[in-house]
Scaffold this motif. Structure first.
Motif, PDB file in Angstrom:
ATOM      1  N   GLY A 124       0.767  -1.234   0.000  1.00 13.52           N
ATOM      2  CA  GLY A 124       0.000   0.000   0.000  1.00 13.52           C
ATOM      3  C   GLY A 124       0.798   1.285   0.000  1.00 13.52           C
ATOM      4  O   GLY A 124       0.214   2.376   0.084  1.00 13.52           O
ATOM      5  N   LEU A 125       2.119   1.200  -0.119  1.00  9.82           N
ATOM      6  CA  LEU A 125       2.928   2.415  -0.020  1.00  9.82           C
ATOM      7  C   LEU A 125       2.813   3.309  -1.245  1.00  9.82           C
ATOM      8  O   LEU A 125       2.786   4.536  -1.127  1.00  9.82           O
ATOM      9  CB  LEU A 125       4.392   2.063   0.240  1.00  9.82           C
ATOM     10  N   TRP A 126       2.749   2.727  -2.435  1.00  4.89           N
ATOM     11  CA  TRP A 126       2.661   3.582  -3.620  1.00  4.89           C
ATOM     12  C   TRP A 126       1.318   4.316  -3.662  1.00  4.89           C
ATOM     13  O   TRP A 126       1.263   5.481  -4.060  1.00  4.89           O
ATOM     14  CB  TRP A 126       2.912   2.794  -4.903  1.00  4.89           C
ATOM     15  N   GLU A 127       0.239   3.662  -3.221  1.00  2.93           N
ATOM     16  CA  GLU A 127      -1.054   4.327  -3.183  1.00  2.93           C
ATOM     17  C   GLU A 127      -1.034   5.495  -2.191  1.00  2.93           C
ATOM     18  O   GLU A 127      -1.534   6.593  -2.486  1.00  2.93           O
ATOM     19  CB  GLU A 127      -2.162   3.340  -2.785  1.00  2.93           C
ATOM     20  N   LYS A 128      -0.447   5.254  -1.022  1.00  2.00           N
ATOM     21  CA  LYS A 128      -0.345   6.314  -0.005  1.00  2.00           C
ATOM     22  C   LYS A 128       0.508   7.475  -0.512  1.00  2.00           C
ATOM     23  O   LYS A 128       0.150   8.649  -0.329  1.00  2.00           O
ATOM     24  CB  LYS A 128       0.248   5.734   1.271  1.00  2.00           C
ATOM     25  N   ALA A 129       1.630   7.153  -1.169  1.00  2.00           N
ATOM     26  CA  ALA A 129       2.519   8.196  -1.685  1.00  2.00           C
ATOM     27  C   ALA A 129       1.835   9.007  -2.787  1.00  2.00           C
ATOM     28  O   ALA A 129       1.956  10.239  -2.841  1.00  2.00           O
ATOM     29  CB  ALA A 129       3.807   7.580  -2.204  1.00  2.00           C
ATOM     30  N   LEU A 130       1.107   8.337  -3.669  1.00  2.00           N
ATOM     31  CA  LEU A 130       0.432   9.026  -4.760  1.00  2.00           C
ATOM     32  C   LEU A 130      -0.634   9.988  -4.221  1.00  2.00           C
ATOM     33  O   LEU A 130      -0.743  11.132  -4.673  1.00  2.00           O
ATOM     34  CB  LEU A 130      -0.197   7.992  -5.704  1.00  2.00           C
ATOM     35  N   SER A 131      -1.400   9.537  -3.235  1.00  2.00           N
ATOM     36  CA  SER A 131      -2.406  10.407  -2.612  1.00  2.00           C
ATOM     37  C   SER A 131      -1.744  11.603  -1.927  1.00  2.00           C
ATOM     38  O   SER A 131      -2.239  12.738  -2.016  1.00  2.00           O
ATOM     39  CB  SER A 131      -3.235   9.614  -1.594  1.00  2.00           C
ATOM     40  N   TRP A 132      -0.624  11.348  -1.255  1.00  2.00           N
ATOM     41  CA  TRP A 132       0.089  12.432  -0.567  1.00  2.00           C
ATOM     42  C   TRP A 132       0.569  13.469  -1.565  1.00  2.00           C
ATOM     43  O   TRP A 132       0.372  14.676  -1.374  1.00  2.00           O
ATOM     44  CB  TRP A 132       1.264  11.858   0.223  1.00  2.00           C
ATOM     45  N   LEU A 133       1.186  13.026  -2.634  1.00  2.00           N
ATOM     46  CA  LEU A 133       1.705  13.938  -3.650  1.00  2.00           C
ATOM     47  C   LEU A 133       0.579  14.738  -4.303  1.00  2.00           C
ATOM     48  O   LEU A 133       0.712  15.935  -4.567  1.00  2.00           O
ATOM     49  CB  LEU A 133       2.477  13.163  -4.717  1.00  2.00           C
ATOM     50  N   ASP A 134      -0.543  14.086  -4.556  1.00  2.00           N
ATOM     51  CA  ASP A 134      -1.669  14.735  -5.215  1.00  2.00           C
ATOM     52  C   ASP A 134      -2.233  15.885  -4.386  1.00  2.00           C
ATOM     53  O   ASP A 134      -2.689  16.894  -4.931  1.00  2.00           O
ATOM     54  CB  ASP A 134      -2.766  13.701  -5.481  1.00  2.00           C
ATOM     55  N   SER A 135      -2.190  15.750  -3.066  1.00  2.00           N
ATOM     56  CA  SER A 135      -2.789  16.759  -2.193  1.00  2.00           C
ATOM     57  C   SER A 135      -1.773  17.758  -1.635  1.00  2.00           C
ATOM     58  O   SER A 135      -2.123  18.651  -0.870  1.00  2.00           O
ATOM     59  CB  SER A 135      -3.513  16.079  -1.023  1.00  2.00           C
ATOM     60  N   SER A 136      -0.495  17.608  -2.010  1.00  2.00           N
ATOM     61  CA  SER A 136       0.549  18.492  -1.489  1.00  2.00           C
ATOM     62  C   SER A 136       0.860  19.588  -2.491  1.00  2.00           C
ATOM     63  O   SER A 136       0.290  19.637  -3.580  1.00  2.00           O
ATOM     64  CB  SER A 136       1.825  17.695  -1.202  1.00  2.00           C
ATOM     65  N   ASP A 137       1.796  20.473  -2.131  1.00  2.00           N
ATOM     66  CA  ASP A 137       2.264  21.491  -3.073  1.00  2.00           C
ATOM     67  C   ASP A 137       3.746  21.307  -3.381  1.00  2.00           C
ATOM     68  O   ASP A 137       4.450  22.252  -3.702  1.00  2.00           O
ATOM     69  CB  ASP A 137       2.000  22.902  -2.531  1.00  2.00           C
ATOM     70  N   ILE A 138       4.199  20.069  -3.313  1.00  2.00           N
ATOM     71  CA  ILE A 138       5.621  19.788  -3.527  1.00  2.00           C
ATOM     72  C   ILE A 138       5.950  19.621  -5.010  1.00  2.00           C
ATOM     73  O   ILE A 138       7.120  19.612  -5.392  1.00  2.00           O
ATOM     74  CB  ILE A 138       6.035  18.521  -2.726  1.00  2.00           C
ATOM     75  N   LEU A 139       4.920  19.519  -5.860  1.00  2.00           N
ATOM     76  CA  LEU A 139       5.143  19.288  -7.285  1.00  2.00           C
ATOM     77  C   LEU A 139       4.974  20.579  -8.078  1.00  2.00           C
ATOM     78  O   LEU A 139       4.058  21.361  -7.833  1.00  2.00           O
ATOM     79  CB  LEU A 139       4.161  18.245  -7.817  1.00  2.00           C
ATOM     80  N   ALA A 140       5.850  20.772  -9.039  1.00  2.00           N
ATOM     81  CA  ALA A 140       5.708  21.878  -9.986  1.00  2.00           C
ATOM     82  C   ALA A 140       4.581  21.555 -10.965  1.00  2.00           C
ATOM     83  O   ALA A 140       4.215  20.392 -11.158  1.00  2.00           O
ATOM     84  CB  ALA A 140       7.016  22.087 -10.746  1.00  2.00           C
ATOM     85  N   ASP A 141       4.020  22.585 -11.576  1.00  2.00           N
ATOM     86  CA  ASP A 141       2.983  22.355 -12.576  1.00  2.00           C
ATOM     87  C   ASP A 141       3.547  21.526 -13.730  1.00  2.00           C
ATOM     88  O   ASP A 141       4.673  21.750 -14.190  1.00  2.00           O
ATOM     89  CB  ASP A 141       2.461  23.698 -13.103  1.00  2.00           C
ATOM     90  N   GLU A 142       2.770  20.554 -14.160  1.00  2.00           N
ATOM     91  CA  GLU A 142       3.130  19.626 -15.234  1.00  2.00           C
ATOM     92  C   GLU A 142       4.243  18.656 -14.818  1.00  2.00           C
ATOM     93  O   GLU A 142       4.896  18.052 -15.680  1.00  2.00           O
ATOM     94  CB  GLU A 142       3.519  20.366 -16.514  1.00  2.00           C
ATOM     95  N   ALA A 143       4.444  18.505 -13.527  1.00  2.00           N
ATOM     96  CA  ALA A 143       5.405  17.500 -13.056  1.00  2.00           C
ATOM     97  C   ALA A 143       4.931  16.106 -13.458  1.00  2.00           C
ATOM     98  O   ALA A 143       3.729  15.842 -13.576  1.00  2.00           O
ATOM     99  CB  ALA A 143       5.551  17.586 -11.541  1.00  2.00           C
ATOM    100  N   LEU A 144       5.893  15.214 -13.641  1.00  2.00           N
ATOM    101  CA  LEU A 144       5.583  13.810 -13.910  1.00  2.00           C
ATOM    102  C   LEU A 144       5.878  12.983 -12.667  1.00  2.00           C
ATOM    103  O   LEU A 144       6.884  13.205 -11.991  1.00  2.00           O
ATOM    104  CB  LEU A 144       6.419  13.289 -15.080  1.00  2.00           C
ATOM    105  N   VAL A 145       4.994  12.046 -12.372  1.00  2.00           N
ATOM    106  CA  VAL A 145       5.168  11.124 -11.256  1.00  2.00           C
ATOM    107  C   VAL A 145       5.205   9.709 -11.821  1.00  2.00           C
ATOM    108  O   VAL A 145       4.252   9.257 -12.460  1.00  2.00           O
ATOM    109  CB  VAL A 145       4.031  11.257 -10.224  1.00  2.00           C
ATOM    110  N   ILE A 146       6.331   9.037 -11.611  1.00  2.00           N
ATOM    111  CA  ILE A 146       6.546   7.689 -12.130  1.00  2.00           C
ATOM    112  C   ILE A 146       6.410   6.706 -10.978  1.00  2.00           C
ATOM    113  O   ILE A 146       7.163   6.784 -10.004  1.00  2.00           O
ATOM    114  CB  ILE A 146       7.949   7.531 -12.756  1.00  2.00           C
TER     115      ILE A 146
END
Length: 199
Positions: A124-146
């Motif tokens: 369940g770690l990738w699901e938790k990480a993806l949700s965290w990233l989606d709701s945070s402001d740590i990503l630049a606009d148009e960032a890619l998440v692999i």
């Protein structure tokens, strides 16, 4: 495990003993970076559950500007591999809980253009990480998440700021999902609608 191409081409990477860390295979890594192409050039990288650092260091070797490598168990190996590949000057290494460290980086105003997320499968770690990233402001606009996950894992959490661009299966054991992050929900919805109309 090795760096496939770029400034550190052919450098072998030290790997942890035991099976707790599962490095991305050279075959999967080569395929992934073939898909990304020049998307890595000049980018700020965040490599979480970094293990050997193979993904973040490969990106640096191919022209990324900087990489933060995060893992609670392999900081010494990350340091060795960064130095061995002569990429240490472009690398920051963090030992500790991935979510705590991402929270700290976010609070510092750090923003990333490309995130590699390759945790242990089926817990369940990738699901938790993806949700965290989606709701945070740590990503630049148009960032890619692999995201790398088990071949039978497909429970993508509900996302607000991300859309799935591509998924690639590698045999029965591994698959890669590529997401794009947009700060504007309205723009993301327009792009999703446009994609639906083209199907």
């Amino acid at each position: 495990m090795r760096i496939i191409t770029g400034s550190a081409r052919g450098c072998n990477l030290k790997t942890p003993k035991g099976m707790n860390t599962r490095p991305t295979s050279d075959r999967v890594k080569e395929s992934l970076f073939s898909i990304l192409g020049r998307e890595v050039v000049g980018k700020r990288i965040l490599d979480i559950f970094a293990g050997t650092g193979g993904l973040g260091l490969e990106a640096l070797s191919r022209g990324a500007d900087h990489a933060c490598l995060v893992d609670k168990a392999t900081a010494d190996i990350l340091k060795y591999n960064a130095e061995h590949t002569h990429l240490a000057d472009k690398t920051e290494i963090f030992r500790g809980d991935v979510f705590s460290i991402m929270g700290r980086l976010s609070a510092q105003g750090r923003r990333f253009d490309l995130v590699f997320c390759d945790p242990p499968y089926h817990i369940g770690l990738w699901e938790k990480a993806l949700s965290w990233l989606d709701s945070s402001d740590i990503l630049a606009d148009e960032a890619l998440v692999i995201v790398e996950m088990g071949g039978d894992e497909n429970n993508i959490p509900e996302l607000v700021h991300m859309r799935l661009l591509r998924n690639q299966q590698y045999g029965k054991t591994t698959q890669i999902y590529i997401f794009e992050y947009r700060t504007s929900i309205e723009q993301l919805e327009l792009e999703k609608d446009d994609m639906e109309m083209r199907k």
